[in-house]
Design a protein around this motif. Structure first.
Motif, PDB file in Angstrom:
ATOM      1  N   PHE A   1       0.839  -1.201   0.000  1.00  0.00           N
ATOM      2  CA  PHE A   1       0.000   0.000   0.000  1.00  0.00           C
ATOM      3  C   PHE A   1       0.872   1.248   0.000  1.00  0.00           C
ATOM      4  N   GLY A   2       1.897   1.258   0.845  1.00  0.00           N
ATOM      5  CA  GLY A   2       2.816   2.395   0.900  1.00  0.00           C
ATOM      6  C   GLY A   2       3.549   2.587  -0.412  1.00  0.00           C
ATOM      7  N   TYR A   3       3.982   1.486  -1.024  1.00  0.00           N
ATOM      8  CA  TYR A   3       4.680   1.574  -2.303  1.00  0.00           C
ATOM      9  C   TYR A   3       3.773   2.173  -3.380  1.00  0.00           C
ATOM     10  N   MET A   4       2.537   1.716  -3.439  1.00  0.00           N
ATOM     11  CA  MET A   4       1.613   2.241  -4.447  1.00  0.00           C
ATOM     12  C   MET A   4       1.289   3.714  -4.196  1.00  0.00           C
ATOM     13  N   LEU A   5       1.190   4.113  -2.931  1.00  0.00           N
ATOM     14  CA  LEU A   5       0.973   5.529  -2.632  1.00  0.00           C
ATOM     15  C   LEU A   5       2.121   6.375  -3.153  1.00  0.00           C
ATOM     16  N   GLU A   6       3.343   5.912  -2.937  1.00  0.00           N
ATOM     17  CA  GLU A   6       4.515   6.656  -3.421  1.00  0.00           C
ATOM     18  C   GLU A   6       4.540   6.727  -4.950  1.00  0.00           C
ATOM     19  N   GLN A   7       4.111   5.662  -5.610  1.00  0.00           N
ATOM     20  CA  GLN A   7       4.127   5.639  -7.070  1.00  0.00           C
ATOM     21  C   GLN A   7       3.051   6.538  -7.675  1.00  0.00           C
ATOM     22  N   GLN A   8       1.897   6.604  -7.043  1.00  0.00           N
ATOM     23  CA  GLN A   8       0.766   7.325  -7.620  1.00  0.00           C
ATOM     24  C   GLN A   8       0.642   8.772  -7.150  1.00  0.00           C
ATOM     25  N   ASN A   9       1.302   9.131  -6.068  1.00  0.00           N
ATOM     26  CA  ASN A   9       1.205  10.483  -5.507  1.00  0.00           C
ATOM     27  C   ASN A   9       2.602  11.087  -5.412  1.00  0.00           C
ATOM     28  N   PRO A  10       2.916  12.038  -6.285  1.00  0.00           N
ATOM     29  CA  PRO A  10       4.249  12.644  -6.257  1.00  0.00           C
ATOM     30  C   PRO A  10       4.565  13.272  -4.896  1.00  0.00           C
ATOM     31  N   ASP A  11       5.818  13.174  -4.489  1.00  0.00           N
ATOM     32  CA  ASP A  11       6.336  13.754  -3.243  1.00  0.00           C
ATOM     33  C   ASP A  11       5.799  13.102  -1.974  1.00  0.00           C
ATOM     34  N   THR A  12       5.102  11.987  -2.086  1.00  0.00           N
ATOM     35  CA  THR A  12       4.607  11.285  -0.905  1.00  0.00           C
ATOM     36  C   THR A  12       5.770  10.614  -0.188  1.00  0.00           C
ATOM     37  N   MET A  13       5.748  10.671   1.143  1.00  0.00           N
ATOM     38  CA  MET A  13       6.793  10.050   1.956  1.00  0.00           C
ATOM     39  C   MET A  13       6.201   8.906   2.774  1.00  0.00           C
ATOM     40  N   ILE A  14       6.829   7.754   2.707  1.00  0.00           N
ATOM     41  CA  ILE A  14       6.402   6.578   3.462  1.00  0.00           C
ATOM     42  C   ILE A  14       7.620   6.036   4.194  1.00  0.00           C
ATOM     43  N   ASP A  15       7.460   5.709   5.462  1.00  0.00           N
ATOM     44  CA  ASP A  15       8.520   5.045   6.221  1.00  0.00           C
ATOM     45  C   ASP A  15       7.879   3.931   7.023  1.00  0.00           C
ATOM     46  N   LEU A  16       8.367   2.726   6.850  1.00  0.00           N
ATOM     47  CA  LEU A  16       7.820   1.555   7.515  1.00  0.00           C
ATOM     48  C   LEU A  16       8.960   0.806   8.182  1.00  0.00           C
ATOM     49  N   GLN A  17       8.831   0.549   9.467  1.00  0.00           N
ATOM     50  CA  GLN A  17       9.847  -0.203  10.195  1.00  0.00           C
ATOM     51  C   GLN A  17       9.183  -1.384  10.887  1.00  0.00           C
ATOM     52  N   CYS A  18       9.853  -2.522  10.832  1.00  0.00           N
ATOM     53  CA  CYS A  18       9.326  -3.734  11.454  1.00  0.00           C
ATOM     54  C   CYS A  18      10.271  -4.196  12.556  1.00  0.00           C
ATOM     55  N   ASP A  19       9.741  -4.973  13.494  1.00  0.00           N
ATOM     56  CA  ASP A  19      10.586  -5.524  14.545  1.00  0.00           C
ATOM     57  C   ASP A  19      11.241  -6.818  14.052  1.00  0.00           C
ATOM     58  N   GLU A  20      11.909  -7.541  14.948  1.00  0.00           N
ATOM     59  CA  GLU A  20      12.634  -8.749  14.574  1.00  0.00           C
ATOM     60  C   GLU A  20      11.717  -9.840  14.027  1.00  0.00           C
ATOM     61  N   ASP A  21      10.466  -9.853  14.474  1.00  0.00           N
ATOM     62  CA  ASP A  21       9.512 -10.880  14.051  1.00  0.00           C
ATOM     63  C   ASP A  21       8.792 -10.522  12.756  1.00  0.00           C
ATOM     64  N   GLY A  22       9.115  -9.364  12.184  1.00  0.00           N
ATOM     65  CA  GLY A  22       8.449  -8.926  10.966  1.00  0.00           C
ATOM     66  C   GLY A  22       7.148  -8.191  11.208  1.00  0.00           C
ATOM     67  N   LYS A  23       6.853  -7.910  12.468  1.00  0.00           N
ATOM     68  CA  LYS A  23       5.632  -7.169  12.797  1.00  0.00           C
ATOM     69  C   LYS A  23       5.901  -5.677  12.666  1.00  0.00           C
ATOM     70  N   ILE A  24       4.887  -4.949  12.245  1.00  0.00           N
ATOM     71  CA  ILE A  24       5.051  -3.513  12.034  1.00  0.00           C
ATOM     72  C   ILE A  24       5.231  -2.817  13.373  1.00  0.00           C
ATOM     73  N   PHE A  25       6.323  -2.096  13.473  1.00  0.00           N
ATOM     74  CA  PHE A  25       6.640  -1.346  14.682  1.00  0.00           C
ATOM     75  C   PHE A  25       6.283   0.122  14.506  1.00  0.00           C
ATOM     76  N   TYR A  26       6.458   0.621  13.285  1.00  0.00           N
ATOM     77  CA  TYR A  26       6.318   2.043  13.031  1.00  0.00           C
ATOM     78  C   TYR A  26       5.891   2.236  11.577  1.00  0.00           C
ATOM     79  N   PHE A  27       4.909   3.084  11.343  1.00  0.00           N
ATOM     80  CA  PHE A  27       4.490   3.412   9.987  1.00  0.00           C
ATOM     81  C   PHE A  27       4.234   4.908   9.916  1.00  0.00           C
TER      82      PHE A  27
END
Length: 109
Positions: A39-65
């Motif tokens: 979803f974040g990747y598609m937002l960046e592709q379709q909306n110019p200047d959009t910023m997305i940052d996604l961080q996951c923990d060791e288990d692959g769970k989303i820690f920060y979006f």
């Protein structure tokens, strides 16, 4: 149901039927969280200047979006009033956390 069809159904059965219908219609919360990177990747592709940052923990769970749409960033740069309001809310349910929302007011309010 009783008024419309003359059938009496227990609340618990109605709730179970609703939950089953929703599970057929929508994905589970786990499945939708797995779609967040794409979803974040598609937002960046379709909306110019959009910023997305996604961080996951060791288990692959989303820690920060973090997400900021390009149009919002352009608008923040052009704000007449230098006031930015920050608000947060605690997320309840199975997935706990905090959601922060940042807003500003333009000349048209």
């Amino acid at each position: 149901m009783k008024t419309m069809y003359g059938i009496q159904i227990l609340y618990s059965k109605t709730h179970q039927a609703l939950q089953y219908a929703l599970s057929l219609t929508y994905k589970t919360q786990e499945e939708t969280f797995k779609l967040l990177p794409s979803f974040g990747y598609m937002l960046e592709q379709q909306n110019p200047d959009t910023m997305i940052d996604l961080q996951c923990d060791e288990d692959g769970k989303i820690f920060y979006f973090f997400m900021s749409l390009g149009a919002s960033l352009i608008g923040f740069r052009r704000c007449i009033r230098p006031v930015i309001a920050v608000d947060d809310t605690d997320l309840k349910g199975r997935f706990r956390g905090t959601m922060f929302v940042i807003t500003a007011q333009d000349g048209n309010k």
